[in-house]
Enzyme design. Sequence first.
Site, PDB file in Angstrom:
ATOM      1  N   THR A  33      58.729  94.223  73.304  1.00 12.84           N
ATOM      2  CA  THR A  33      58.031  95.072  73.983  1.00 12.84           C
ATOM      3  C   THR A  33      59.033  95.347  75.392  1.00 12.84           C
ATOM      4  O   THR A  33      59.630  94.257  75.759  1.00 12.84           O
ATOM      5  CB  THR A  33      56.798  94.867  74.852  1.00 12.84           C
ATOM      6  N   GLY A 105      56.681  93.436  81.171  1.00 17.77           N
ATOM      7  CA  GLY A 105      55.897  94.735  80.829  1.00 17.77           C
ATOM      8  C   GLY A 105      54.398  94.252  80.456  1.00 17.77           C
ATOM      9  O   GLY A 105      53.828  94.983  79.877  1.00 17.77           O
ATOM     10  N   GLU A 111      53.518  88.551  72.966  1.00 18.85           N
ATOM     11  CA  GLU A 111      55.092  88.487  72.624  1.00 18.85           C
ATOM     12  C   GLU A 111      55.325  86.867  72.400  1.00 18.85           C
ATOM     13  O   GLU A 111      56.078  86.447  71.529  1.00 18.85           O
ATOM     14  CB  GLU A 111      55.854  88.833  73.933  1.00 18.85           C
ATOM     15  N   LYS A 129      70.064  90.121  83.391  1.00 22.48           N
ATOM     16  CA  LYS A 129      69.239  89.150  83.119  1.00 22.48           C
ATOM     17  C   LYS A 129      69.501  87.665  83.033  1.00 22.48           C
ATOM     18  O   LYS A 129      68.688  86.775  83.146  1.00 22.48           O
ATOM     19  CB  LYS A 129      68.095  89.507  81.943  1.00 22.48           C
TER      20      LYS A 129
END
Length: 262
Positions: A33, A105, A111, A129
């Site tokens: 996601t 998110g 996840e 990141k």
Amino acid sequence: MSGQLSPIDTAKFVAAKRAVEFVEDGMKLGLGTGSTAAWMVRCLGERVREEGLKIIGVPTSSRTAELARQQGITITSLDEAKWLDLTIDGADEFDSELNLIKGGGAALLQEKIVATASDQMIVISDVSKRVDTLGAFPLPIEIIPFGWQTTKALVEELLPSMEVLGTTTTLRMNGDAPLMTDEGNHILDLHLRSIGNARQLALVLNQVPGVVENGLFVDICDVVVIGHGDGKVDVHDINEGTHVTDQIEFAESDNIFSDLAD
Ligand code: 5RP
């Protein structure tokens, strides 16, 4: 095409494009996601349409499920699929050991379940990141709505004894109301600035009544594919100990760019 996409979107796109090259016919796949994962779903959809690739996807959020359906990807539940060959997902931070912070998110719970139920997890990311130490990005934890203020207080009480620099927490909002996850829970963001021992923190947080799961993914990710704004990708496999750099070529005519709603 890079002229049309911003450097950051190019980076996300090429990471996604390279990662879907790991997907083989017949695979059961966890679909992550977020904005980077959305590129992956589009790239996968393109392979399904153009190559007739046969895969079954298990989405990690209602948003991803909707996009996968739009892309013509067959989806099912994790209970139906039972075990997955591969999960491809984004991340909010990753370190050199491929430990992650996820949940920006608000989908960390599904996840983490999906990634843990997979033979392999590939994270796709732009270079921003990558961090030396996790924690600059606020660590999301999913908490149940019942008694959430008590849960928040208990979490704040334990943080000073963890190897972290910050100890404040904030309930994530959606406008004027607390954000609700797909599982009907809330998200607490922990502003830790630096996490000295991610493994220990992940274990301790999950001991607090009311905490459902935390966004630290320790020893779950196997490969990170880092995209750059010039179309280069670095593929780092932590198990093989390999680093490979590739250049992704893509044409302006790629019809994948026709739906850029995410
Ligand atoms: C969702 C996530 C995402 O993977 C993470 O927030 C990265 O998102 P993006 O690719 O949009 O930066 O963990 O819960």
